[in-house]
Design a protein around this motif. Sequence first.
Motif, PDB file in Angstrom:
ATOM      1  N   SER A  50       0.839  -1.196   0.000  1.00  0.00           N
ATOM      2  CA  SER A  50       0.000   0.000   0.000  1.00  0.00           C
ATOM      3  C   SER A  50       0.876   1.248   0.000  1.00  0.00           C
ATOM      4  N   ASN A  51       0.555   2.201  -0.889  1.00  0.00           N
ATOM      5  CA  ASN A  51       1.306   3.451  -0.937  1.00  0.00           C
ATOM      6  C   ASN A  51       0.335   4.599  -1.235  1.00  0.00           C
ATOM      7  N   MET A  52       0.313   5.570  -0.340  1.00  0.00           N
ATOM      8  CA  MET A  52      -0.594   6.707  -0.486  1.00  0.00           C
ATOM      9  C   MET A  52       0.192   8.002  -0.343  1.00  0.00           C
ATOM     10  N   VAL A  53      -0.010   8.909  -1.303  1.00  0.00           N
ATOM     11  CA  VAL A  53       0.706  10.188  -1.309  1.00  0.00           C
ATOM     12  C   VAL A  53      -0.297  11.330  -1.409  1.00  0.00           C
ATOM     13  N   ARG A  54      -0.108  12.350  -0.556  1.00  0.00           N
ATOM     14  CA  ARG A  54      -0.924  13.553  -0.666  1.00  0.00           C
ATOM     15  C   ARG A  54      -0.326  14.432  -1.749  1.00  0.00           C
ATOM     16  N   MET A  55      -1.157  14.874  -2.666  1.00  0.00           N
ATOM     17  CA  MET A  55      -0.658  15.602  -3.820  1.00  0.00           C
ATOM     18  C   MET A  55      -0.035  16.953  -3.433  1.00  0.00           C
ATOM     19  N   GLN A  56      -0.649  17.655  -2.478  1.00  0.00           N
ATOM     20  CA  GLN A  56      -0.091  18.930  -2.025  1.00  0.00           C
ATOM     21  C   GLN A  56       1.065  18.668  -1.066  1.00  0.00           C
ATOM     22  N   GLY A  57       2.254  18.899  -1.522  1.00  0.00           N
ATOM     23  CA  GLY A  57       3.434  18.686  -0.681  1.00  0.00           C
ATOM     24  C   GLY A  57       4.094  17.340  -0.861  1.00  0.00           C
ATOM     25  N   GLY A  58       3.384  16.374  -1.441  1.00  0.00           N
ATOM     26  CA  GLY A  58       3.982  15.067  -1.713  1.00  0.00           C
ATOM     27  C   GLY A  58       4.254  14.209  -0.488  1.00  0.00           C
ATOM     28  N   LYS A  59       3.551  14.458   0.593  1.00  0.00           N
ATOM     29  CA  LYS A  59       3.778  13.677   1.809  1.00  0.00           C
ATOM     30  C   LYS A  59       3.262  12.252   1.650  1.00  0.00           C
ATOM     31  N   VAL A  60       4.055  11.276   2.093  1.00  0.00           N
ATOM     32  CA  VAL A  60       3.632   9.880   2.079  1.00  0.00           C
ATOM     33  C   VAL A  60       2.758   9.618   3.302  1.00  0.00           C
ATOM     34  N   LEU A  61       1.515   9.240   3.069  1.00  0.00           N
ATOM     35  CA  LEU A  61       0.567   8.996   4.159  1.00  0.00           C
ATOM     36  C   LEU A  61       0.471   7.520   4.521  1.00  0.00           C
ATOM     37  N   TRP A  62       0.839   6.669   3.574  1.00  0.00           N
ATOM     38  CA  TRP A  62       0.703   5.226   3.796  1.00  0.00           C
ATOM     39  C   TRP A  62       1.772   4.523   2.973  1.00  0.00           C
ATOM     40  N   ASP A  63       2.566   3.716   3.619  1.00  0.00           N
ATOM     41  CA  ASP A  63       3.573   2.915   2.931  1.00  0.00           C
ATOM     42  C   ASP A  63       3.779   1.658   3.765  1.00  0.00           C
ATOM     43  N   ALA A  64       3.124   0.585   3.365  1.00  0.00           N
ATOM     44  CA  ALA A  64       3.117  -0.606   4.216  1.00  0.00           C
ATOM     45  C   ALA A  64       2.934  -1.875   3.403  1.00  0.00           C
ATOM     46  N   HIS A  65       3.291  -2.968   4.037  1.00  0.00           N
ATOM     47  CA  HIS A  65       3.117  -4.308   3.468  1.00  0.00           C
ATOM     48  C   HIS A  65       2.213  -5.086   4.413  1.00  0.00           C
ATOM     49  N   ASP A  66       1.144  -5.676   3.872  1.00  0.00           N
ATOM     50  CA  ASP A  66       0.202  -6.430   4.693  1.00  0.00           C
ATOM     51  C   ASP A  66      -0.084  -7.790   4.070  1.00  0.00           C
ATOM     52  N   THR A  67      -0.240  -8.777   4.925  1.00  0.00           N
ATOM     53  CA  THR A  67      -0.695 -10.093   4.496  1.00  0.00           C
ATOM     54  C   THR A  67      -1.970 -10.422   5.264  1.00  0.00           C
ATOM     55  N   VAL A  68      -3.054 -10.563   4.541  1.00  0.00           N
ATOM     56  CA  VAL A  68      -4.354 -10.887   5.148  1.00  0.00           C
ATOM     57  C   VAL A  68      -4.576 -12.388   5.009  1.00  0.00           C
ATOM     58  N   ILE A  69      -4.812 -13.057   6.134  1.00  0.00           N
ATOM     59  CA  ILE A  69      -4.998 -14.507   6.170  1.00  0.00           C
ATOM     60  C   ILE A  69      -6.470 -14.824   6.411  1.00  0.00           C
ATOM     61  N   GLY A  70      -7.034 -15.739   5.636  1.00  0.00           N
ATOM     62  CA  GLY A  70      -8.416 -16.158   5.818  1.00  0.00           C
ATOM     63  C   GLY A  70      -8.622 -16.892   7.136  1.00  0.00           C
ATOM     64  N   GLN A  71      -9.852 -16.881   7.622  1.00  0.00           N
ATOM     65  CA  GLN A  71     -10.173 -17.496   8.905  1.00  0.00           C
ATOM     66  C   GLN A  71     -10.276 -19.019   8.818  1.00  0.00           C
ATOM     67  N   ALA A  72     -10.817 -19.518   7.728  1.00  0.00           N
ATOM     68  CA  ALA A  72     -11.047 -20.967   7.601  1.00  0.00           C
ATOM     69  C   ALA A  72      -9.786 -21.680   7.149  1.00  0.00           C
ATOM     70  N   THR A  73      -9.549 -22.866   7.706  1.00  0.00           N
ATOM     71  CA  THR A  73      -8.395 -23.673   7.315  1.00  0.00           C
ATOM     72  C   THR A  73      -8.827 -25.102   7.001  1.00  0.00           C
ATOM     73  N   TYR A  74      -8.193 -25.678   5.979  1.00  0.00           N
ATOM     74  CA  TYR A  74      -8.466 -27.052   5.560  1.00  0.00           C
ATOM     75  C   TYR A  74      -7.166 -27.675   5.065  1.00  0.00           C
ATOM     76  N   PRO A  75      -7.101 -28.989   5.002  1.00  0.00           N
ATOM     77  CA  PRO A  75      -5.945 -29.644   4.380  1.00  0.00           C
ATOM     78  C   PRO A  75      -5.892 -29.318   2.892  1.00  0.00           C
ATOM     79  N   LEU A  76      -4.719 -29.414   2.310  1.00  0.00           N
ATOM     80  CA  LEU A  76      -4.561 -29.088   0.894  1.00  0.00           C
ATOM     81  C   LEU A  76      -5.454 -29.947   0.018  1.00  0.00           C
TER      82      LEU A  76
END
Length: 223
Positions: free
Chosen positions: A165-191
């Motif tokens: 995720s990368n978010m920049v404010r156009m006025q001034g060029g400030k970085v508001l968001w710069d991150a790496h996320d991994t979202v894991i599902g709730q349900a689990t099963y064997p392959l």
Amino acid sequence: HAKRCLYLLLLTLSLVGCGPVYKQVRPNAEDMNKVKTMAIVVPHEGDFTVIYERAKATGTPVVFFGLVGAAAANMYNDSLDKDNTNAVQQHLKGLSSRSVFTGSLGKALADSGRFVQVQMFDKDLEANEMAKYDAVLTFRIESWGLRLVQRSQGEAIAAFVELESNMVRMQGGKVLWDAHDTVIGQATYPLGAYQRDGELLRRNIQETLESAGSRMASTLIYQ
């Protein structure tokens, strides 16, 4: 003994890394209150993959067979996971990770009324297009699919989405968001369950993509 110590040292360095620590930036209320109009860019579908054999791999090949042995083991694990990926991907024909993610994200933002205008794009914007908005937010779906999350109880496998995720404010060029996320599902099963039951696979993948969209929206809404 000296070789063994060297291999262990190399393994440690490969796991820990020696570069600078990546500092993540998250949106805050003060900055977000200045954002009324926003462009959201999600340019790619990302790579569908199954991380199973790679998740089970350890440093044993390095210790006993050296770096060449470790490389061979990694190639073997990659090959097995490609087979696993092909075995389940056939059940996902027509499913767009980008469409599901942006659908959930857009709905949550629209329902919140947090912003005056939110416009979705499927490709990176030119400078003159970006200038029309208070901020431009780019989500890059790096990968999505299935991954091993637990080995102690029957090797539970869950759906996942990996995002930049990368978010920049156009006025001034400030970085508001710069991150790496991994979202894991709730349900689990064997392959094997995912390989046999295409409906189960499709449902869990879709729910996890939707969850990723709503979670990213929440980061914006509640700041």
